[in-house]
Design a protein around this motif. Structure first.
Motif, mmCIF file in Angstrom:
data_model
loop_
_atom_site.group_PDB
_atom_site.id
_atom_site.type_symbol
_atom_site.label_atom_id
_atom_site.label_comp_id
_atom_site.label_asym_id
_atom_site.label_seq_id
_atom_site.Cartn_x
_atom_site.Cartn_y
_atom_site.Cartn_z
ATOM 1 N N GLN A 73 -3.498 -4.100 5.509
ATOM 2 C CA GLN A 73 -3.244 -5.182 4.557
ATOM 3 C C GLN A 73 -2.602 -6.390 5.247
ATOM 4 O OE1 GLN A 73 -0.310 -4.320 1.481
ATOM 5 N NE2 GLN A 73 -1.284 -5.774 0.079
ATOM 6 N N GLY B 111 -2.555 1.875 5.386
ATOM 7 C CA GLY B 111 -2.908 0.852 4.394
ATOM 8 C C GLY B 111 -2.071 -0.407 4.538
ATOM 9 N N GLN C 84 0.832 -1.204 0.000
ATOM 10 C CA GLN C 84 0.000 0.000 0.000
ATOM 11 C C GLN C 84 0.865 1.253 0.000
ATOM 12 O OE1 GLN C 84 -3.436 -0.459 -0.319
ATOM 13 N NE2 GLN C 84 -2.604 -2.511 -0.625
#
Length: 191
Positions: free
Chosen positions: A51, A47, A42
């Motif tokens: 993830q 992010g 990401q």
């Protein structure tokens, strides 16, 4: 309670184990038989954390948490941020990353930076996030042998030593990861 900490970094694992209460059994990726690289593709710190935690929950079924930490440097418009580990390339070499950062800042008087950690927790079907920030500055030279990553060139506000010159206890008390982990622990203690 049993939780997987989704990291292959033994330094992070050691840091976090020293902060988690003994009522929580912390499992490593190795403990659950995860030997592959967990995706971290990401563009943002948040992010990447989400993830990694989602990957472990979906693939292995364990409640888990993952963190991602980035260094955000004012003079570089917040870079390297989500790319901190890969700043100088996919080899993820801390020394290369430090040299690239110092090179990119050599003509800048603005040395302000902050370390940011985001923890994503996957627990009983819900996701929670915790953020820790430590403001400081990038030094012109490396100093100290403790810690890892950018620690030899980061000095927290109000301190005259780099993170790499502080003890683990001192770093955990003021550092980004310690702040985020403390939020996580407070949350887990409410369950």
């Amino acid at each position: 309670m049993q939780l997987v900490f989704a990291t292959n970094n033994p330094n992070k694992l050691h840091e976090v184990q020293s902060l988690i209460p003994s009522s929580i059994t912390l499992l490593s990726l190795e403990d659950i038989g995860c030997y592959e690289d967990v995706p971290e593709t990401q563009d943002t710190i948040k992010g990447n954390a989400i993830q990694k935690a989602s990957y472990i929950k979906e693939k292995y079924g364990y409640d888990c948490f993952a963190d991602d930490t980035g260094l955000e440097v004012d003079a570089l418009d917040g870079a390297p941020a989500g790319f901190s580990a890969r700043y100088a390339g996919e080899q993820r070499n801390s020394e290369d990353n430090i040299q690239k950062l110092l090179e990119n800042l050599k003509h800048s008087d603005n040395r302000k930076a902050r370390f940011k950690t985001v923890i994503a927790l996957e627990l009983q079907g819900d996701q929670h996030q915790f953020t820790g920030i430590c403001k400081g500055e990038i030094t012109k030279n490396k100093s100290g042998t403790n810690g890892f990553g950018y620690d030899p060139i980061f000095k927290a506000e109000g301190y005259h030593k780099t993170f790499a010159e502080l003890s683990l206890e001192e770093k955990n008390r003021i550092g980004h990861r310690g702040i985020a982990i403390n939020q996580l622990v407070k949350f887990l203690n409410t369950l």
